[in-house]
Design an enzyme around this catalytic site. Structure first.
Site, mmCIF file in Angstrom:
data_model
loop_
_atom_site.group_PDB
_atom_site.id
_atom_site.type_symbol
_atom_site.label_atom_id
_atom_site.label_comp_id
_atom_site.label_asym_id
_atom_site.label_seq_id
_atom_site.Cartn_x
_atom_site.Cartn_y
_atom_site.Cartn_z
ATOM 1 C CE LYS A 13 -0.956 14.092 -7.380
ATOM 2 N NZ LYS A 13 -1.104 14.708 -8.569
ATOM 3 N NE ARG A 89 -5.384 16.590 -4.546
ATOM 4 C CZ ARG A 89 -5.672 16.550 -5.428
ATOM 5 N NH1 ARG A 89 -6.341 14.955 -5.324
ATOM 6 N NH2 ARG A 89 -5.211 16.779 -6.253
ATOM 7 N NE ARG A 123 -4.073 15.303 -16.858
ATOM 8 C CZ ARG A 123 -3.732 15.542 -15.684
ATOM 9 N NH1 ARG A 123 -4.750 15.602 -14.965
ATOM 10 N NH2 ARG A 123 -2.373 15.128 -14.927
ATOM 11 N NE ARG A 157 -10.934 16.254 -14.436
ATOM 12 C CZ ARG A 157 -9.244 15.633 -14.503
ATOM 13 N NH1 ARG A 157 -9.445 14.507 -14.744
ATOM 14 N NH2 ARG A 157 -9.470 16.439 -13.723
ATOM 15 N NE ARG A 168 -7.335 20.589 -10.067
ATOM 16 C CZ ARG A 168 -6.950 19.314 -11.426
ATOM 17 N NH1 ARG A 168 -7.235 19.767 -12.362
ATOM 18 N NH2 ARG A 168 -6.240 18.235 -10.557
HETATM 19 P P1 AMP Z 1 -7.189 14.721 -8.857
HETATM 20 O O1 AMP Z 1 -7.806 14.196 -10.110
HETATM 21 O O2 AMP Z 1 -6.389 13.670 -8.224
HETATM 22 O O3 AMP Z 1 -6.513 16.296 -9.039
HETATM 23 O O4 AMP Z 1 -8.275 15.257 -8.042
HETATM 24 C C1 AMP Z 1 -9.193 16.187 -9.148
HETATM 25 C C2 AMP Z 1 -9.615 16.670 -7.694
HETATM 26 O O5 AMP Z 1 -10.974 15.399 -6.937
HETATM 27 C C3 AMP Z 1 -9.244 17.368 -6.758
HETATM 28 O O6 AMP Z 1 -9.001 18.291 -7.154
HETATM 29 C C4 AMP Z 1 -10.064 17.497 -5.793
HETATM 30 O O7 AMP Z 1 -11.039 18.494 -5.948
HETATM 31 C C5 AMP Z 1 -10.215 16.408 -5.840
HETATM 32 N N1 AMP Z 1 -9.713 15.820 -4.543
HETATM 33 C C6 AMP Z 1 -8.651 14.474 -5.238
HETATM 34 N N2 AMP Z 1 -7.870 13.734 -4.020
HETATM 35 C C7 AMP Z 1 -8.500 14.817 -3.269
HETATM 36 C C8 AMP Z 1 -7.833 15.026 -1.625
HETATM 37 N N3 AMP Z 1 -6.850 13.700 -1.455
HETATM 38 N N4 AMP Z 1 -8.205 15.796 -0.885
HETATM 39 C C9 AMP Z 1 -9.574 16.729 -1.086
HETATM 40 N N5 AMP Z 1 -9.401 16.897 -2.520
HETATM 41 C C10 AMP Z 1 -9.513 15.387 -3.365
#
Ligand code: AMP
Length: 211
Positions: A13, A89, A123, A157, A168
């Site tokens: 994404k 989400r 990553r 990370r 996840r």
């Molecule tokens: P990502 O890089 O988009 O995978 O986001 C990393 C982490 O940030 C996720 O595993 C969640 O803990 C948090 N996060 C990001 N976007 C959201 C969202 N829309 N709702 C809830 N948690 C989020």
């Protein structure tokens, strides 16, 4: 255009959304990136989001995430369009967003769990600016494992451990995947094969938004 990029963690994404945002000259808004930046800056909200939720593979509560996105979508640069990456989400987030903005298209990047695990394990992130690179596909760091911009060592990370990735994916299937049905009913959903190479995937995305 108001666009959402949807898909499992590791679907691609961020890479695709950034490229499209640049081409369309509209902002790319990633909630994950916003949380990470806040954490790297040692901001209180960022530390809470990291320690309590995303280091464990869990979602940050809707109340916090919705407030964050509301502030960002109220900024002037979103008036001519935006690309959301990683938001919404949950169904609650999707209904919250529907009260703020209309959407033109939701792009769902379709990918297997196996590919996602391989990509996430490869990553690396810059601990200063939050930029994400890959050691196995583009965007690779230009030199060694250093950030192209900050020139400091990239890190793995703590949400990149295999057990956390699996968590996840579990959360995605249980809480996030149902949001797809919500957008399917609204008639704005476009499905893209995200197993493909980055360039081919991008071409399919551009074609889908022009159709
Ligand atoms: P990502 O890089 O988009 O995978 O986001 C990393 C982490 O940030 C996720 O595993 C969640 O803990 C948090 N996060 C990001 N976007 C959201 C969202 N829309 N709702 C809830 N948690 C989020």
């Amino acid at each position: 255009m108001n666009i959402i990029f949807f898909g499992k963690p590791g679907a691609g994404k961020g890479t695709q959304a950034k490229r499209l945002a640049k081409e369309l000259k509209i902002p790319h808004i990633s909630t994950g990136e916003m949380f990470r930046k806040a954490y790297f800056k040692k901001d209180k909200l960022g530390i809470k989001a990291h320690d309590k939720y995303f280091s464990k593979g869990e979602l940050v509560p809707d109340s916090i995430t919705n407030e964050l996105i509301k502030k960002r979508l109220n900024e002037k640069d979103t008036k001519k369009g935006f690309i959301l990456d990683g938001y919404p989400r949950t169904i609650k987030q999707a209904t919250y967003l529907s009260k703020m903005k209309d959407l033109d298209v939701v792009i769902d990047l379709n990918v297997s769990d196996k590919t996602v695990i391989r990509r996430i394990l490869g990553r690396r992130t810059c601990p200063k600016c939050g930029r994400i690179y890959s050691l196995i596909e583009d965007p690779k760091p230009k030199k060694d494992e250093l950030c192209d911009v900050c020139k400091i060592k990239l890190i793995k990370r703590d949400d990149q451990e295999k057990s956390i990735i699996k968590e996840r994916l579990k959360v995605y299937k249980k809480v996030t995947a149902p949001v797809l049905k919500y957008y399917l009913k609204k008639g704005v959903l476009k499905k893209i094969d995200a197993e493909q190479r980055i360039d081919k995937m991008y071409k399919d995305i551009v074609k889908s938004i022009n159709n």
